[in-house]
Design an enzyme around this catalytic site. Structure first.
Site, PDB file in Angstrom:
ATOM      1  N   ASP A   1       5.428 -40.483 -19.078  1.00 18.78           N
ATOM      2  CA  ASP A   1       4.283 -40.273 -19.962  1.00 18.78           C
ATOM      3  C   ASP A   1       4.737 -39.766 -21.319  1.00 18.78           C
ATOM      4  OD1 ASP A   1       1.874 -39.105 -17.476  1.00 18.78           O
ATOM      5  OD2 ASP A   1       2.893 -41.009 -17.801  1.00 18.78           O
TER       6      ASP A   1
ATOM      7  N   GLU B   1      18.334 -63.349  -0.061  1.00 23.53           N
ATOM      8  CA  GLU B   1      17.561 -64.187  -0.979  1.00 23.53           C
ATOM      9  C   GLU B   1      17.299 -63.424  -2.265  1.00 23.53           C
ATOM     10  OE1 GLU B   1      14.532 -63.544   2.053  1.00 23.53           O
ATOM     11  OE2 GLU B   1      13.039 -63.748   0.477  1.00 23.53           O
TER      12      GLU B   1
ATOM     13  N   LYS C   1      15.588 -61.441  -5.249  1.00 22.84           N
ATOM     14  CA  LYS C   1      14.399 -60.597  -5.375  1.00 22.84           C
ATOM     15  C   LYS C   1      13.694 -61.005  -6.665  1.00 22.84           C
ATOM     16  CE  LYS C   1      12.854 -55.832  -5.055  1.00 22.84           C
ATOM     17  NZ  LYS C   1      12.067 -55.680  -6.256  1.00 22.84           N
TER      18      LYS C   1
ATOM     19  N   ASP D   1      11.221 -61.142  -9.745  1.00 26.07           N
ATOM     20  CA  ASP D   1      10.571 -60.117 -10.560  1.00 26.07           C
ATOM     21  C   ASP D   1       9.180 -60.591 -10.970  1.00 26.07           C
ATOM     22  OD1 ASP D   1      10.428 -57.707 -11.749  1.00 26.07           O
ATOM     23  OD2 ASP D   1      11.787 -58.157 -13.406  1.00 26.07           O
TER      24      ASP D   1
ATOM     25  N   ARG E   1      -1.104 -56.277  -4.223  1.00 21.95           N
ATOM     26  CA  ARG E   1      -0.589 -55.255  -3.331  1.00 21.95           C
ATOM     27  C   ARG E   1      -1.368 -53.948  -3.468  1.00 21.95           C
ATOM     28  NH1 ARG E   1       3.698 -51.512  -3.870  1.00 21.95           N
ATOM     29  NH2 ARG E   1       4.272 -50.818  -1.810  1.00 21.95           N
TER      30      ARG E   1
ATOM     31  N   GLU F   1       5.513 -63.809  -3.973  1.00 20.51           N
ATOM     32  CA  GLU F   1       5.535 -63.287  -5.335  1.00 20.51           C
ATOM     33  C   GLU F   1       4.925 -64.294  -6.313  1.00 20.51           C
ATOM     34  OE1 GLU F   1       6.913 -60.344  -5.072  1.00 20.51           O
ATOM     35  OE2 GLU F   1       7.515 -59.687  -7.075  1.00 20.51           O
TER      36      GLU F   1
ATOM     37  N   TYR G   1       7.658 -65.658   0.821  1.00 22.28           N
ATOM     38  CA  TYR G   1       8.843 -65.121   1.490  1.00 22.28           C
ATOM     39  C   TYR G   1       8.522 -64.192   2.656  1.00 22.28           C
ATOM     40  CZ  TYR G   1       7.806 -61.387  -1.857  1.00 22.28           C
ATOM     41  OH  TYR G   1       7.171 -60.437  -2.598  1.00 22.28           O
TER      42      TYR G   1
ATOM     43  N   LYS H   1      17.317 -59.218   4.861  1.00 29.88           N
ATOM     44  CA  LYS H   1      16.374 -58.965   5.960  1.00 29.88           C
ATOM     45  C   LYS H   1      17.044 -59.319   7.278  1.00 29.88           C
ATOM     46  CE  LYS H   1      12.621 -60.383   2.934  1.00 29.88           C
ATOM     47  NZ  LYS H   1      11.748 -61.481   2.511  1.00 29.88           N
TER      48      LYS H   1
ATOM     49  N   LYS I   1      19.786 -53.942  -5.588  1.00 31.59           N
ATOM     50  CA  LYS I   1      19.413 -54.148  -6.985  1.00 31.59           C
ATOM     51  C   LYS I   1      20.646 -54.411  -7.839  1.00 31.59           C
ATOM     52  CE  LYS I   1      15.478 -53.307  -8.168  1.00 31.59           C
ATOM     53  NZ  LYS I   1      14.585 -52.190  -8.137  1.00 31.59           N
TER      54      LYS I   1
ATOM     55  N   CYS J   1       8.958 -19.122 -19.146  1.00 36.05           N
ATOM     56  CA  CYS J   1       8.249 -20.400 -19.241  1.00 36.05           C
ATOM     57  C   CYS J   1       7.955 -20.694 -20.712  1.00 36.05           C
ATOM     58  CB  CYS J   1       6.946 -20.321 -18.441  1.00 36.05           C
ATOM     59  SG  CYS J   1       5.878 -21.742 -18.702  1.00 36.05           S
TER      60      CYS J   1
ATOM     61  N   CYS K   1       3.778 -20.535 -21.051  1.00 37.68           N
ATOM     62  CA  CYS K   1       2.962 -19.323 -20.918  1.00 37.68           C
ATOM     63  C   CYS K   1       3.775 -18.053 -21.096  1.00 37.68           C
ATOM     64  CB  CYS K   1       2.239 -19.316 -19.572  1.00 37.68           C
ATOM     65  SG  CYS K   1       3.323 -18.978 -18.173  1.00 37.68           S
TER      66      CYS K   1
ATOM     67  N   CYS L   1       8.364 -21.326 -13.209  1.00 36.79           N
ATOM     68  CA  CYS L   1       7.528 -20.389 -13.949  1.00 36.79           C
ATOM     69  C   CYS L   1       6.698 -19.621 -12.928  1.00 36.79           C
ATOM     70  CB  CYS L   1       6.615 -21.177 -14.885  1.00 36.79           C
ATOM     71  SG  CYS L   1       5.140 -20.288 -15.381  1.00 36.79           S
TER      72      CYS L   1
ATOM     73  N   CYS M   1      -0.776 -20.066 -16.207  1.00 40.68           N
ATOM     74  CA  CYS M   1       0.061 -20.998 -16.962  1.00 40.68           C
ATOM     75  C   CYS M   1      -0.711 -22.291 -17.216  1.00 40.68           C
ATOM     76  CB  CYS M   1       1.352 -21.296 -16.204  1.00 40.68           C
ATOM     77  SG  CYS M   1       2.399 -22.447 -17.106  1.00 40.68           S
TER      78      CYS M   1
END
Ligand code: IVH
Length: 726
Positions: free
Chosen positions: A44, A127, A129, A131, A150, A186, A237, A301, A325, A430, A433, A448, A454
């Site tokens: 984030d 096999e 993977k 994307d 999913r 997929e 698959y 698999k 991966k 912290c 706070c 903290c 806080c």
């Protein structure tokens, strides 16, 4: 926030325009991944840094603000645009492995679980993977009836109308297909199709960052005509529910899906050894750039379906498969600052602020530094890491980004260290706070101690509460939560989760005299009437919530999604769970069995003493009970869990202990098997034990069983009892 490489002040108009275009595209990509695909690739904080940068450039060059500027939009594609579909079998994800050694371990763990003799054959499929995004296609009487994304694995979105526009997905299956079958695979876009689409869409200003986003964005269209104009493809698959067995091996069933008219991947092969798996991995890796579609690894698999069944599942992934991966991508940049983020439990996490750098196509400005010791060059068990090198502000660092995992700092380049650098001193207060931050014996994390005072913890608790696997409230992101939390207006303040559910009432109760005032949400920058309505609706649809989500949302230590589900499945209603937790007296000293409620909680499958203690502690605190009461009073209803159809088996509901050496199955398999049959497996024998399965060499447990008069059987009798012919 990280300051970018070129300061906004020194940008030329041309550079600013180019960067705004890039930011619009990048932020739109993050929005889609976050809101539409539930798969963010940046933290984030990184996302915020991009938005801030965009806003700063726009503030300096207001004329350059684009029609598709991220500052014009709040949130992204509405979730709730599609109806929800509950998957008849969960759609699981895969465990990841990264190195050759990990693959050796994976194969060994499968062999161990199955108790295979060293010479016994074990075949895997390997096999690519793909994307893209996974999809479940349900056929009833050989007609396509539902297509679902999913989602969270249990519930997805109904995108049937859009899927019907994909030419290569059969609407009808041949006669030999079973009455009910769910074909899984997929949805993806080929790279050349993606580039063509980019060109076509360039005029509209709305483009996608990569083929995967493009596939996802194209599928999540309200108007199926739009989806139809997009070149989507599908690889089959896997499968979900089927009214009859589809075959005996993974390979054969996938070939059968091919016979039914699905596109299947021609690079899938069978491999009889770890060496073969690795060879295939490196072959596919070498072909990667030439393949017409994006792949991010190789999936292995277990081929035999009877073995897959024996191996079964962990909470979110099968034991019989893993994704190998492709190597993480690395880059070198400069560490500009170390900031501390305070989480909802007060955990202080150091975050590296970096000179922006592109790692595998993604701009990285933040990376995790894990904890205090990691910065010092000390590993989890106290051993030196990076040959003991510490990490300092000003260092030139190696950043690694692997898939969607948060980027991390791997090492520094010692020869580039500035001469005046100083070791980083981890704060003992912290930063938010000012409370003391303490590190408990044996813990890597400094926390903290501010608790309720806080604000960082309070904001993080609310963020956790609304997060995807908790209440999943669309439109309440970090920015909005901070806004509501910091507001001093009674009609806007959200200081605790319950306030979310009274917001609408408080807003609607404002007198007409306040129509133009900043007490009214729609008058506040970034909201507006439409988004306010959307937010209220998003809150209202979550007033009824699954019990497990409710329990998870409370943010009790050690109670993540899996434990929340375990508790929900056992107690079935929030009242029952709370009653037990409040009545459970903690065992005073070791060996003290505690009372019946305590026993019930620690007796829940998978819940141990530490989790039980955290649960009981939570409900022992008056302010936690008040927070829960406030939620219920605000109209939040945790829905009772459906009792799982009792497994009818001769051992259902029984408590079983396995002891001695087992010859036909591993201890892990025995446990998994017993649990599948509805039994509970305990580690020690007590009066409550119903059955002891003893192999050769059984010792004290067997003796105790005899003392307590517990029935004892051997491994063969176990198989007889559960109806397997061993
Ligand atoms: S098998 C129970 N095979 O990877 C296992 N998944 O990280 C079901 N994926 O959610 C998945 N290519 O979307 C499988 N050849 C392949 C795959 C594949 C891509 C995706 C799938 C899954 C994710 C897990």
């Amino acid at each position: 926030m990280a300051r970018p490489a070129i300061s906004v002040e020194s940008l030329t108009q041309e550079e600013a325009a180019a960067e705004l275009a890039r930011l619009a595209e990048e932020i739109a990509g993050h929005d889609r991944r976050y809101h539409a695909e539930d798969a963010p690739t940046v933290s984030d904080a990184e996302y915020d840094a991009l938005k801030l940068r965009n806003a700063a450039i726009e503030a300096r060059f207001p004329k350059l603000m684009r029609d598709d500027s991220p500052s014009r939009a709040i949130g992204a594609a509405p979730s709730g645009a599609f109806a929800q579909v509950r998957h008849s079998r969960p759609m699981l994800s895969l465990d990841n492995v990264f190195t050759d050694d990990d693959v050796v371990d994976f194969v060994a763990s499968v062999r161990r679980f199955l108790s295979l003799a060293p010479e016994a054959e074990l075949v895997f499929t390997a096999e690519p993977k793909i994307d893209g995004l996974s999809m479940s296609l349900r056929y009833e009487n050989r007609r396509l009836v539902t297509a679902a994304t999913r989602g969270d694995g249990t519930t997805g979105e109904n995108v049937t109308a859009n899927i019907r526009t994909i030419g290569e997905i059969p609407q009808q299956l041949p006669k030999d297909a079973p009455d009910i079958v769910e074909v899984r695979g997929e949805v993806y876009m080929r790279r050349d199709d993606f580039f063509d689409l980019q060109k076509r869409m360039a005029e509209t200003g709305q483009t996608f960052a990569n083929p995967r986003n493009s596939a996802a964005g194209s599928l999540r269209q309200k108007n199926p005509e739009v989806t139809k104009s997009r070149p989507l493809k599908f690889f089959a698959y896997a499968w979900g529910e089927a009214s009859e067995p589809l075959g005996t091996t993974q390979y054969d069933v996938v070939q059968r899906l091919g016979d039914w008219g699905f596109r299947i991947n021609d690079r899938m092969v069978r491999c009889g050894s770890t060496e073969e798996l690795l060879r295939r991995y490196h072959e596919i890796e070498a072909e990667r750039a030439e393949l017409p579609y994006d792949i991010d690894g190789v999936v292995y698999k277990v081929d035999r379906l009877d073995l897959q069944e024996r191996l079964g599942f962990r909470s979110r992934s099968p034991r019989w498969a893993t994704a190998h991966k492709f190597a993480a991508e690395k880059a070198i940049t400069v560490l500009k600052a170390i900031d501390i983020q305070v989480g909802r439990t007060g955990a202080m996490t150091p975050v590296a602020r970096l000179e922006p750098v592109t790692v595998g196509g993604v701009v990285v400005v933040n990376a995790t530094l894990h904890n205090e010791d990691y910065i010092k060059g000390i590993g989890n068990s106290g051993q030196p890491i990076r040959e003991g090198r510490d990490i300092r502000v000003g260092d030139t660092v190696i950043v690694q980004r692997a898939g969607d995992v948060i980027p991390q700092i791997l090492d520094i380049l010692p020869e580039k260290r500035p001469p005046n650098s100083a070791p980083y001193v981890f704060p003992d207060r912290c930063p938010v706070c000012g409370s003391h931050a303490v590190r408990e014996e044996g813990e890597a994390v400094r926390r903290c101690t501010g608790g309720l005072i806080c604000s960082a913890q309070a904001v993080e608790r609310i963020r956790h509460f609304v997060s995807r696997n908790a209440f999943d409230i669309e439109g309440l992101g970090e920015k909005q939560i901070e806004f509501f939390f910091n507001s001093d207006k009674a009609a806007l303040k959200i200081a605790a989760p319950a306030d979310i559910f009274t917001l609408r009432r408080r807003q609607e109760a404002l007198p007409a005299t306040l129509d133009g005032s900043l007490e009214r949400l729609e008058n506040i920058d970034g909201f507006g009437a439409v988004s306010v309505k959307k937010l209220f609706d998003a809150i209202d649809i979550r007033r009824e919530v699954a019990l497990s989500r409710f329990v998870y949302a409370l943010g009790i230590r050690h109670i993540g999604e899996t434990n929340a589900k375990r508790l929900a499945r056992h107690f079935l209603s929030f009242e029952a769970l709370r009653k037990a937790a409040e009545a459970a007296k903690m065992p005073e000293g070791k060996g003290d069995p505690g009372n019946a409620e305590w026993q019930e909680i620690v007796g829940v499958n998978g819940i141990g003493g530490i989790v039980a203690e955290a649960l009981v502690d939570f409900f022992a605190e008056a302010h936690n009970r008040e927070a829960v009461d406030a939620l219920l009073a605000a109209g939040v209803t945790p829905l009772d869990e459906e009792p799982v159809a009792a497994v009818s088996s001769p051992v259902a509901g029984k408590t079983i202990v396995f002891t001695g050496s087992l010859e036909k199955m591993s201890r892990d398999e025995a446990k998994a098997m017993a649990e599948r049959l509805g039994a509970k497996v305990a580690g020690s024998v007590s009066k409550k034990t119903d059955l002891v399965v003893a192999g050769p060499g059984a010792g004290s447990k067997l003796k105790q069983a005899t003392e307590f008069g517990v029935e004892v059987i051997d491994e063969d009798q176990w198989f007889e009892r559960i109806g397997h012919n061993a």
